[in-house]
Write a protein that holds these residues in place. Structure first.
Motif, PDB file in Angstrom:
ATOM      1  N   LEU A 110     -35.360  52.182  66.144  1.00  0.00           N
ATOM      2  CA  LEU A 110     -36.029  52.964  67.184  1.00  0.00           C
ATOM      3  C   LEU A 110     -37.363  52.343  67.586  1.00  0.00           C
ATOM      4  O   LEU A 110     -37.760  52.409  68.754  1.00  0.00           O
ATOM      5  N   ALA A 111     -38.048  51.704  66.628  1.00  0.00           N
ATOM      6  CA  ALA A 111     -39.353  51.110  66.933  1.00  0.00           C
ATOM      7  C   ALA A 111     -39.237  49.911  67.865  1.00  0.00           C
ATOM      8  O   ALA A 111     -40.097  49.708  68.727  1.00  0.00           O
ATOM      9  N   VAL A 112     -38.184  49.115  67.707  1.00  0.00           N
ATOM     10  CA  VAL A 112     -38.061  47.879  68.509  1.00  0.00           C
ATOM     11  C   VAL A 112     -37.129  48.058  69.702  1.00  0.00           C
ATOM     12  O   VAL A 112     -37.030  47.162  70.538  1.00  0.00           O
ATOM     13  N   SER A 113     -36.453  49.197  69.812  1.00  0.00           N
ATOM     14  CA  SER A 113     -35.472  49.389  70.867  1.00  0.00           C
ATOM     15  C   SER A 113     -36.127  49.816  72.178  1.00  0.00           C
ATOM     16  O   SER A 113     -37.340  50.040  72.251  1.00  0.00           O
ATOM     17  N   ARG A 114     -35.305  49.973  73.189  1.00  0.00           N
ATOM     18  CA  ARG A 114     -35.793  50.415  74.508  1.00  0.00           C
ATOM     19  C   ARG A 114     -36.285  51.856  74.472  1.00  0.00           C
ATOM     20  O   ARG A 114     -36.999  52.300  75.375  1.00  0.00           O
ATOM     21  N   TYR A 115     -35.895  52.601  73.440  1.00  0.00           N
ATOM     22  CA  TYR A 115     -36.320  53.991  73.335  1.00  0.00           C
ATOM     23  C   TYR A 115     -37.765  54.132  72.854  1.00  0.00           C
ATOM     24  O   TYR A 115     -38.317  55.240  72.862  1.00  0.00           O
ATOM     25  N   GLY A 116     -38.379  53.047  72.417  1.00  0.00           N
ATOM     26  CA  GLY A 116     -39.706  53.118  71.805  1.00  0.00           C
ATOM     27  C   GLY A 116     -40.805  53.560  72.748  1.00  0.00           C
ATOM     28  O   GLY A 116     -41.873  53.987  72.292  1.00  0.00           O
ATOM     29  N   ASP A 117     -40.575  53.473  74.069  1.00  0.00           N
ATOM     30  CA  ASP A 117     -41.624  53.838  75.029  1.00  0.00           C
ATOM     31  C   ASP A 117     -41.671  55.328  75.344  1.00  0.00           C
ATOM     32  O   ASP A 117     -42.584  55.785  76.034  1.00  0.00           O
ATOM     33  N   LEU A 118     -40.697  56.095  74.855  1.00  0.00           N
ATOM     34  CA  LEU A 118     -40.729  57.536  75.087  1.00  0.00           C
ATOM     35  C   LEU A 118     -41.948  58.147  74.407  1.00  0.00           C
ATOM     36  O   LEU A 118     -42.289  57.786  73.286  1.00  0.00           O
ATOM     37  N   LYS A 119     -42.579  59.089  75.084  1.00  0.00           N
ATOM     38  CA  LYS A 119     -43.799  59.684  74.544  1.00  0.00           C
ATOM     39  C   LYS A 119     -43.480  61.010  73.861  1.00  0.00           C
ATOM     40  O   LYS A 119     -42.626  61.770  74.314  1.00  0.00           O
ATOM     41  N   LEU A 120     -44.179  61.265  72.758  1.00  0.00           N
ATOM     42  CA  LEU A 120     -44.048  62.532  72.045  1.00  0.00           C
ATOM     43  C   LEU A 120     -44.972  63.552  72.713  1.00  0.00           C
ATOM     44  O   LEU A 120     -46.056  63.861  72.239  1.00  0.00           O
TER      45      LEU A 120
END
Length: 505
Positions: A57-67
């Motif tokens: 999850l850290a290196v994937s494309r999903y990593g830019d989602l904001k909490l």
């Protein structure tokens, strides 16, 4: 209803520990032995899977989602955020085991290694890195990510049960109240057991620095004073007491490590860090899945599986607190800050303290092996006595242990208050006070009755059902992250299409 059930279960186990601590210890020790023997493989696979998921999850494309909302900024600075998550996560454990664990493995290494040899020293450092590195922080990181994602993006309540909302199975939602009960029980018992264990090490430090006797009276006073301080800190709020205590203690820990690095065997420490980091990386998968099916040896169960169960039992408390202070971070920032960064700090810490201890034991004859066998809580202070400024170092370490316990206590009080008020992120002060007093009363009564070890064992037993909950949380947050990422991609494509149409018109 959930609060009544969890409080009733806690009261029943505590009453059992007061009336018959030996029976409680025997029952839960037997359960723990059976779980370790029959489900050790399950713990290893689950924790390794969480490490893989965290890095993916850290290196994937999903990593830019904001909490949180897309325009939301983090509530705390990077330094304050890291200090709080580190203090709540395992700061006290690093101080307690920084010297004791490498020396313990040197005396009793894994099967196949001769004790007291250079090979045993290398393996001791490697397993210290392993037990305090990526694996435990991945457990905390995934639990924290799941809770913060659903709390800040899906606007759910900050509860363990909320982190399973994306699962398509109705029966999981029907079981969700039980997830919160497990989280409250594990947190209350875990903090109470840690208060009792921490009191023993603070007592050892006070004995070294001021000659105070080691015994239940001093340890009880330590618990009372610690409780008063962490309740005061919890009542003052996260952005005041908790934050500033965490920052101050992280600075103090850094200064202590720097002094030991400078006055200790500096080159040997750097060599230890270099060698152990290489061995840890090269042996990562083998250590992650190591069992001993062809040996009658309990080393893996006594250390690795016990540790994994302990981290799993603590994960609802630490994960929920990390989520509480992480609003506004991206998925990538969150995982780098909760898995990679604290692991690297832990490696440096163990290289400094463990490397110094082994160097003194092997080349200078300091009896640290005898100390760890006699009383684990005194090992660090025995090492300091053999170094320049030993009394000052012992005093600083005692303060460090005390404040780390305060930061663990105040964050635990906040989490218990949140879970017992239906997910209120800022529970009333009276609720915090009640939980602080209850946890201290549990620790104090069981310390005097001799049932503290039994409660620690009981906490580990609760880790097995919660590990199943954690797997569900990991699947749920992965599905939710993918759904939100795909939804954002659709919005961006629709926006670009409208822009092209606007330009063309």
């Amino acid at each position: 209803m959930q609060l009544i059930v969890s409080a009733g279960l806690i009261a029943a186990v505590v009453l059992w520990g007061l009336v018959s601590p030996a029976t409680l210890d025997r029952v839960f020790s037997s359960l723990l032995a059976d779980i370790t023997r029959s489900f050790g493989w399950f713990y290893l696979w689950v924790v390794l899977g969480l490490v893989v998921l965290a890095f993916f999850l850290a290196v994937s494309r999903y990593g830019d989602l904001k909490l949180g909302d897309e325009d939301e900024e983090p509530e705390f600075s990077v330094g304050a955020w890291f200090a709080m998550l580190f203090a709540a996560g395992m700061g006290i454990g690093l101080v307690f085991w920084g010297v004791a664990e490498p020396v313990s493995h040197y005396v009793k290494p894994p099967p196949g290694i001769v004790p007291g040899t250079p090979e045993a020293a290398g393996v001791a450092m490697r397993y210290a890195f392993f037990h305090w590195g990526f694996h435990p922080w991945a457990i905390y990181g995934i639990v924290g990510l799941a809770i913060s994602f659903f709390t800040f993006r899906r606007k759910a309540l900050p509860l363990v049960s909320s982190a399973t909302e994306a699962l398509p199975w109705p029966f999981v939602r029907r079981l969700s109240p039980a997830f919160n009960v497990l989280a409250v029980v594990a947190t209350a018992f875990g903090v109470a057991a840690s208060l009792g264990m921490g009191a023993t090490q603070i007592n050892s430090g006070l004995h070294t620095a001021f000659g105070l006797p080691i015994g239940p009276l001093v340890q009880s006073l330590v618990i009372v004073v610690t409780t008063a301080v962490f309740i005061t800190s919890a009542v003052s709020g996260v952005d005041r007491g908790v934050k500033w205590l965490s920052i101050g203690n992280l600075v103090l820990a850094g200064l202590l490590a720097l002094v030991v690095l400078c006055i200790g065997p500096t080159v040997a420490i750097i060599d230890t860090l270099t060698n152990t980091l290489g061995a840890y990386i090269s042996e990562f998968v083998r250590m992650s899945l190591r069992m001993s099916p062809f040996r009658e040896n309990s080393w893996v169960g006594d250390w690795t599986i016990f540790y994994w169960a302990w981290w799993l039992a603590w994960s609802p408390f630490v994960g929920l607190f990390i989520a509480r202070v992480s609003r506004g971070r991206t998925v990538r920032q969150f995982l780098v800050g909760t898995v990679l960064a604290p692991s690297l700090v832990g490696f440096v810490w163990f290289a400094i303290f463990g490397g110094t201890a082994l160097n003194l034991e092997i080349f200078h004859g300091v009896p640290l092996a005898e100390a760890v066998t006699a009383n684990v809580s005194t090992t660090m202070f025995v090492m300091f006595q053999a170094m320049p400024m030993g009394l000052v170092l012992s005093g600083v370490a005692t303060v460090l242990v005390f404040v780390f316990f305060v930061t663990s206590g105040d964050s635990a009080t906040l989490v218990l208050g949140t879970m017992s008020t239906g997910g209120n992120p800022n529970p009333p002060n009276r609720v915090k006070v009640v939980w602080g007093v209850l946890v201290a009363a549990i620790a104090l009564s069981l310390l005097l009755a001799g049932g503290l070890k039994a409660i620690q064992t009981a906490t580990i037993v609760f880790a097995l059902p919660f590990s199943v909950v954690l797997v569900l949380m990991a699947v749920s947050v992965t599905l939710a992250i993918r759904e939100d990422w795909e939804a954002e991609q659709k919005r961006e494509r629709a926006l670009r299409r409208k822009m092209r149409e606007f330009v063309r018109d």
